[in-house]
Design a protein around this motif. Structure first.
Motif, PDB file in Angstrom:
ATOM      1  N   PHE A 296       0.827  -1.211   0.000  1.00 25.63           N
ATOM      2  CA  PHE A 296       0.000   0.000   0.000  1.00 25.63           C
ATOM      3  C   PHE A 296       0.860   1.258   0.000  1.00 25.63           C
ATOM      4  O   PHE A 296       0.592   2.217  -0.730  1.00 25.63           O
ATOM      5  CB  PHE A 296      -0.913  -0.026   1.222  1.00 25.63           C
ATOM      6  CG  PHE A 296      -1.758   1.203   1.387  1.00 25.63           C
ATOM      7  CD1 PHE A 296      -2.810   1.459   0.514  1.00 25.63           C
ATOM      8  CD2 PHE A 296      -1.512   2.101   2.407  1.00 25.63           C
ATOM      9  CE1 PHE A 296      -3.597   2.591   0.666  1.00 25.63           C
ATOM     10  CE2 PHE A 296      -2.292   3.237   2.564  1.00 25.63           C
ATOM     11  CZ  PHE A 296      -3.335   3.484   1.690  1.00 25.63           C
ATOM     12  N   GLN A 297       1.904   1.253   0.817  1.00 24.08           N
ATOM     13  CA  GLN A 297       2.774   2.424   0.915  1.00 24.08           C
ATOM     14  C   GLN A 297       3.520   2.682  -0.390  1.00 24.08           C
ATOM     15  O   GLN A 297       3.719   3.833  -0.782  1.00 24.08           O
ATOM     16  CB  GLN A 297       3.769   2.244   2.063  1.00 24.08           C
ATOM     17  CG  GLN A 297       3.161   2.324   3.450  1.00 24.08           C
ATOM     18  CD  GLN A 297       2.875   3.740   3.897  1.00 24.08           C
ATOM     19  OE1 GLN A 297       3.462   4.697   3.402  1.00 24.08           O
ATOM     20  NE2 GLN A 297       1.971   3.892   4.856  1.00 24.08           N
ATOM     21  N   LEU A 298       3.927   1.623  -1.079  1.00 23.43           N
ATOM     22  CA  LEU A 298       4.602   1.819  -2.364  1.00 23.43           C
ATOM     23  C   LEU A 298       3.646   2.433  -3.374  1.00 23.43           C
ATOM     24  O   LEU A 298       4.003   3.365  -4.102  1.00 23.43           O
ATOM     25  CB  LEU A 298       5.149   0.498  -2.908  1.00 23.43           C
ATOM     26  CG  LEU A 298       5.771   0.595  -4.309  1.00 23.43           C
ATOM     27  CD1 LEU A 298       6.973   1.538  -4.320  1.00 23.43           C
ATOM     28  CD2 LEU A 298       6.164  -0.780  -4.831  1.00 23.43           C
TER      29      LEU A 298
ATOM     30  N   TYR B  78       8.634  -0.142  12.176  1.00 28.43           N
ATOM     31  CA  TYR B  78       7.981  -0.039  10.878  1.00 28.43           C
ATOM     32  C   TYR B  78       8.863   0.689   9.858  1.00 28.43           C
ATOM     33  O   TYR B  78       8.652   0.546   8.654  1.00 28.43           O
ATOM     34  CB  TYR B  78       6.658   0.714  11.002  1.00 28.43           C
ATOM     35  CG  TYR B  78       5.580  -0.037  11.759  1.00 28.43           C
ATOM     36  CD1 TYR B  78       5.768  -1.371  12.147  1.00 28.43           C
ATOM     37  CD2 TYR B  78       4.390   0.580  12.089  1.00 28.43           C
ATOM     38  CE1 TYR B  78       4.792  -2.047  12.842  1.00 28.43           C
ATOM     39  CE2 TYR B  78       3.398  -0.105  12.787  1.00 28.43           C
ATOM     40  CZ  TYR B  78       3.605  -1.412  13.166  1.00 28.43           C
ATOM     41  OH  TYR B  78       2.633  -2.080  13.853  1.00 28.43           O
ATOM     42  N   ASN B  79       9.792   1.471  10.337  1.00 32.81           N
ATOM     43  CA  ASN B  79      10.668   2.198   9.429  1.00 32.81           C
ATOM     44  C   ASN B  79      12.087   1.630   9.412  1.00 32.81           C
ATOM     45  O   ASN B  79      13.023   2.302   8.984  1.00 32.81           O
ATOM     46  CB  ASN B  79      10.685   3.690   9.781  1.00 32.81           C
ATOM     47  CG  ASN B  79       9.417   4.395   9.344  1.00 32.81           C
ATOM     48  OD1 ASN B  79       9.153   4.541   8.151  1.00 32.81           O
ATOM     49  ND2 ASN B  79       8.603   4.808  10.302  1.00 32.81           N
TER      50      ASN B  79
ATOM     51  N   CYS C 208      12.015   1.000  -0.594  1.00 35.68           N
ATOM     52  CA  CYS C 208      13.276   1.426   0.028  1.00 35.68           C
ATOM     53  C   CYS C 208      13.989   2.456  -0.842  1.00 35.68           C
ATOM     54  O   CYS C 208      14.509   3.465  -0.343  1.00 35.68           O
ATOM     55  CB  CYS C 208      14.189   0.224   0.256  1.00 35.68           C
ATOM     56  SG  CYS C 208      13.671  -0.873   1.585  1.00 35.68           S
ATOM     57  N   PHE C 209      14.014   2.211  -2.144  1.00 42.10           N
ATOM     58  CA  PHE C 209      14.677   3.134  -3.058  1.00 42.10           C
ATOM     59  C   PHE C 209      14.016   4.506  -3.023  1.00 42.10           C
ATOM     60  O   PHE C 209      14.690   5.537  -2.937  1.00 42.10           O
ATOM     61  CB  PHE C 209      14.662   2.584  -4.482  1.00 42.10           C
ATOM     62  CG  PHE C 209      15.076   3.590  -5.513  1.00 42.10           C
ATOM     63  CD1 PHE C 209      16.398   3.980  -5.616  1.00 42.10           C
ATOM     64  CD2 PHE C 209      14.143   4.170  -6.361  1.00 42.10           C
ATOM     65  CE1 PHE C 209      16.801   4.931  -6.552  1.00 42.10           C
ATOM     66  CE2 PHE C 209      14.524   5.115  -7.290  1.00 42.10           C
ATOM     67  CZ  PHE C 209      15.857   5.494  -7.398  1.00 42.10           C
TER      68      PHE C 209
ATOM     69  N   ASP D  15      13.941  10.281  -1.526  1.00 44.23           N
ATOM     70  CA  ASP D  15      13.323  11.511  -1.032  1.00 44.23           C
ATOM     71  C   ASP D  15      13.671  11.819   0.424  1.00 44.23           C
ATOM     72  O   ASP D  15      13.260  12.839   0.969  1.00 44.23           O
ATOM     73  CB  ASP D  15      11.803  11.496  -1.215  1.00 44.23           C
ATOM     74  CG  ASP D  15      11.109  10.352  -0.483  1.00 44.23           C
ATOM     75  OD1 ASP D  15      11.625   9.898   0.539  1.00 44.23           O
ATOM     76  OD2 ASP D  15      10.040   9.922  -0.955  1.00 44.23           O
ATOM     77  N   GLY D  16      14.434  10.927   1.060  1.00 44.28           N
ATOM     78  CA  GLY D  16      14.891  11.193   2.417  1.00 44.28           C
ATOM     79  C   GLY D  16      13.799  11.134   3.462  1.00 44.28           C
ATOM     80  O   GLY D  16      13.949  11.689   4.564  1.00 44.28           O
ATOM     81  N   LYS D  17      12.691  10.453   3.168  1.00 44.43           N
ATOM     82  CA  LYS D  17      11.577  10.341   4.114  1.00 44.43           C
ATOM     83  C   LYS D  17      11.496   8.920   4.655  1.00 44.43           C
ATOM     84  O   LYS D  17      12.102   8.004   4.108  1.00 44.43           O
ATOM     85  CB  LYS D  17      10.268  10.729   3.426  1.00 44.43           C
ATOM     86  CG  LYS D  17      10.234  12.188   2.983  1.00 44.43           C
ATOM     87  CD  LYS D  17       8.937  12.509   2.242  1.00 44.43           C
ATOM     88  CE  LYS D  17       8.922  13.961   1.787  1.00 44.43           C
ATOM     89  NZ  LYS D  17       7.675  14.284   1.032  1.00 44.43           N
ATOM     90  N   PRO D  18      10.715   8.723   5.730  1.00 46.25           N
ATOM     91  CA  PRO D  18      10.563   7.378   6.289  1.00 46.25           C
ATOM     92  C   PRO D  18       9.940   6.422   5.283  1.00 46.25           C
ATOM     93  O   PRO D  18       9.318   6.853   4.304  1.00 46.25           O
ATOM     94  CB  PRO D  18       9.628   7.592   7.493  1.00 46.25           C
ATOM     95  CG  PRO D  18       9.775   9.038   7.842  1.00 46.25           C
ATOM     96  CD  PRO D  18      10.020   9.738   6.552  1.00 46.25           C
ATOM     97  N   LEU D  19      10.088   5.123   5.533  1.00 42.13           N
ATOM     98  CA  LEU D  19       9.498   4.121   4.644  1.00 42.13           C
ATOM     99  C   LEU D  19       7.984   4.242   4.596  1.00 42.13           C
ATOM    100  O   LEU D  19       7.378   4.178   3.520  1.00 42.13           O
ATOM    101  CB  LEU D  19       9.888   2.716   5.103  1.00 42.13           C
ATOM    102  CG  LEU D  19      11.328   2.283   4.816  1.00 42.13           C
ATOM    103  CD1 LEU D  19      11.649   0.994   5.559  1.00 42.13           C
ATOM    104  CD2 LEU D  19      11.535   2.084   3.324  1.00 42.13           C
TER     105      LEU D  19
END
Length: 208
Positions: A67-69, A165-166, A195-196, A201-205
């Motif tokens: 979902f996050q991807l 989670y991260n 992960c990429f 973007d330097g943000k959490p997963l």
């Protein structure tokens, strides 16, 4: 003859591209090392003692990765879009056409449409280098979300749960423990792409 400013711009572009390539190589190497490890050890031996035993929450974590991807890809392609209800990786092309057309006049903003299409194409090219295929992994991600669900609520800020989670290693181990062998390769591909994008973007997963 190229100007000094032009050469500096080209050099900076090459530096950014090299940094992205290094990130991709690191992720590919992580997956290669993982596959090598799994070929000589059982999954239980590899991660059995490294993840919690709440199997339902672990399943939801697997779905959350997919979902996050999906959300990350959509947010990247449509950075100015306040709401993404009805947007999916599979209908990105339709949505690009939709959002670049004026809702009242129907006039198309060609420059905006081109900009969104370029963002999409450039991202897909990068993810393709990690093994991602929108036609395959778009419906696969939807299947994973529908099969495993997603987290019901976000963790408390700065809690051990949020840190877990991260944590890429923790999430990778969860995926290996939960995903059946026939889904593992494609699930790890989704995770590598997530992960990429997080590194890029330097943000959490997980973005809440």
């Amino acid at each position: 003859m190229a100007s000094y400013e032009s050469l500096c711009s080209q050099l900076e572009k090459l530096r950014c591209e090299n940094a992205e390539l290094r990130m991709m190589l690191d992720i590919v190497k992580e997956n290669y090392d993982l596959q090598s490890k799994l070929s000589t050890q059982t999954i239980d031996e590899t991660v059995g003692r490294e993840v919690p035993t709440d199997s339902r929450k672990l399943e939801r974590l697997v779905g959350e990765v997919a979902f996050q991807l999906e959300r990350r890809i959509l947010f990247h392609v449509f950075p100015g879009q306040a709401r993404l209800y009805g947007f999916t990786v599979l209908n990105i092309h339709e949505k690009i056409i939709q959002v670049s057309r004026h809702p009242l006049t129907g006039k198309v903003d060609e420059a905006y449409r081109y900009q969104l299409s370029q963002r999409h194409m450039e991202l897909m090219n990068k993810l393709h280098a990690l093994g991602y295929s929108a036609t395959l992994h778009g419906p696969f991600a939807e299947y994973i979300v529908n099969t495993y669900g997603i987290l019901k609520q976000r963790p408390d800020p700065y809690s051990a749960e949020e840190l877990g989670y991260n944590n890429p290693e923790f999430l990778r181990n969860v995926i290996i423990k939960i995903a059946p062998s026939k889904l593992l390769k494609d699930m790890l591909c989704l995770f590598s792409c997530l992960c990429f994008m997080a590194r890029q973007d330097g943000k959490p997963l997980f973005l809440w």
